[in-house]
Design a protein around this motif. Structure first.
Motif, short mmCIF file in Angstrom:
data_model
loop_
_atom_site.label_atom_id
_atom_site.label_comp_id
_atom_site.label_asym_id
_atom_site.label_seq_id
_atom_site.Cartn_x
_atom_site.Cartn_y
_atom_site.Cartn_z
N GLY A 29 0.84 -1.21 0.00
CA GLY A 29 0.00 0.00 0.00
C GLY A 29 0.86 1.24 0.00
O GLY A 29 2.10 1.18 0.05
N SER A 30 0.21 2.40 -0.05
CA SER A 30 0.94 3.66 -0.19
C SER A 30 1.77 3.99 1.05
O SER A 30 2.84 4.60 0.94
CB SER A 30 -0.05 4.79 -0.49
OG SER A 30 -1.05 4.85 0.50
N THR A 31 1.31 3.58 2.24
CA THR A 31 2.07 3.88 3.47
C THR A 31 3.26 2.93 3.59
O THR A 31 4.39 3.36 3.88
CB THR A 31 1.15 3.76 4.70
OG1 THR A 31 -0.12 4.34 4.40
CG2 THR A 31 1.75 4.48 5.90
N ALA A 32 3.00 1.65 3.34
CA ALA A 32 4.09 0.66 3.41
C ALA A 32 5.16 0.96 2.36
O ALA A 32 6.35 0.70 2.58
CB ALA A 32 3.51 -0.74 3.20
N LYS A 96 -7.98 -4.63 6.59
CA LYS A 96 -6.93 -4.49 5.58
C LYS A 96 -7.41 -5.10 4.27
O LYS A 96 -8.40 -5.81 4.24
CB LYS A 96 -5.64 -5.19 6.04
CG LYS A 96 -4.93 -4.42 7.15
CD LYS A 96 -3.61 -5.03 7.58
CE LYS A 96 -2.64 -5.34 6.50
NZ LYS A 96 -2.27 -4.16 5.65
N GLY A 97 -6.69 -4.80 3.21
CA GLY A 97 -7.02 -5.41 1.92
C GLY A 97 -7.56 -4.44 0.89
O GLY A 97 -7.96 -4.85 -0.19
N GLY A 98 -7.55 -3.14 1.23
CA GLY A 98 -7.97 -2.14 0.25
C GLY A 98 -7.16 -2.23 -1.03
O GLY A 98 -7.66 -1.92 -2.11
O1 LIG Z 1 -4.14 -4.62 0.53
C1 LIG Z 1 -3.64 -3.59 0.95
C2 LIG Z 1 -3.25 -3.32 2.31
O2 LIG Z 1 -4.00 -3.97 3.28
C3 LIG Z 1 -2.91 -1.89 2.67
O3 LIG Z 1 -2.01 -1.98 3.73
C4 LIG Z 1 -4.08 -1.03 3.07
O4 LIG Z 1 -5.04 -1.04 2.03
C5 LIG Z 1 -3.66 0.40 3.39
O5 LIG Z 1 -3.12 0.99 2.26
P1 LIG Z 1 -2.67 2.52 2.24
O6 LIG Z 1 -1.46 2.63 3.07
O7 LIG Z 1 -2.41 2.79 0.77
O8 LIG Z 1 -3.84 3.32 2.73
#
Ligand SMILES: O=C[C@H](O)[C@H](O)[C@H](O)COP(=O)(O)O
Length: 241
Positions: A29-32, A96-98
């Motif tokens: 994801g964008s944060t990771a 999670k899983g977006g």
């Molecule tokens: O499948 C994606 C993950 O669970 C992400 O960690 C979650 O969706 C958060 O993503 P973001 O940091 O982009 O908001």
């Protein structure tokens, strides 16, 4: 400060927990992604770590950033997994899983001694459920799986529309979204999940459900970045409860 800067701040704070020699789970994801980039800078400066990516996207990011990688077949545990989340409640239960990576994310988090969740503070909620719950399913027999999921929802006192996720952008824009494991995702708009642990158990026993986005008792701490600064919240109950 914009959202992206907050995400990077949370990632930078989590990086302070990383020590030489650690084996790390790398979230998606964008944060990771900010974490992987910052970790790459430390690796370039001499830090010795090895990572297990939770998606093909993260694997590519890690390679680009020079972070050495391994698999859970080659090593038997991880010290810390650092990952984002779509929602975080005060018990540090997560949705999670977006981004569609929930299956590998859960396998990696479960193989880790610690899981640190990194996020901007808009992800912090009193009750999970506003964010649609991703449920990863096998395409075969989807009608039967949907009916079983609806039954589980009713037993757990939740209800809401479910839709098969479509890909946004890229080659598959508008087509069914396919996960790294070759499965589909149902996004369930439940609004409010009063008992996420109960719902998690009920979904886990449905044969066509591969995994769901409720992460119960896996996160040890959350690093939340907001306009007022960074908050680190530790889980009160021991891991696994
Ligand atoms: O499948 C994606 C993950 O669970 C992400 O960690 C979650 O969706 C958060 O993503 P973001 O940091 O982009 O908001």
């Amino acid at each position: 400060m914009d959202m992206d800067q907050l995400k990077r701040q949370a990632a930078a704070r989590a990086l302070e927990e990383v020590r030489d020699g650690m084996q790390l789970g790398l979230g998606t994801g964008s944060t990771a992604k900010h974490f992987v980039e910052l970790l790459g800078e430390r690796v370039a400066a001499g830090l010795k770590v090895i990572g297990v990516p939770t998606s093909e996207a993260t694997r590519l990011d890690a390679v680009r950033c020079g972070v050495p990688l391994t698999t859970l077949d080659e090593i038997d545990h991880l010290d810390i997994t650092i990952d984002g989340a779509d929602e975080i409640d005060p018990e540090l239960n997560l949705i999670k899983g977006g981004g569609g990576a929930l299956l590998r994310e859960k396998i990696v988090a479960a193989a880790s001694d610690r899981m640190i969740v990194i996020a901007d503070d808009t992800k912090w909620v009193p009750t999970l459920g506003q964010f649609p719950l991703p449920i990863e399913v096998i395409p075969f027999g989807l009608g039967a799986t949907r009916r079983a999921i609806e039954k589980a929802f009713a037993e757990c006192g939740v209800s809401g529309q479910m839709a098969v996720r479509k890909a946004k952008g890229g080659d598959r824009d508008g087509h069914v979204f396919v996960t790294d494991g070759g499965h589909w995702i149902l996004d369930a708009k439940l609004g409010r999940i009063e008992d996420p642990a109960r719902l998690a158990k009920a979904l886990s026993v449905i044969p066509g459900v591969v995994e769901h986005g409720l992460f119960i008792g896996l996160a040890n701490s959350a690093v939340l970045a907001g306009a007022e600064g960074i908050r680190v919240i530790e889980r009160r109950k021991p891991k696994g409860d």
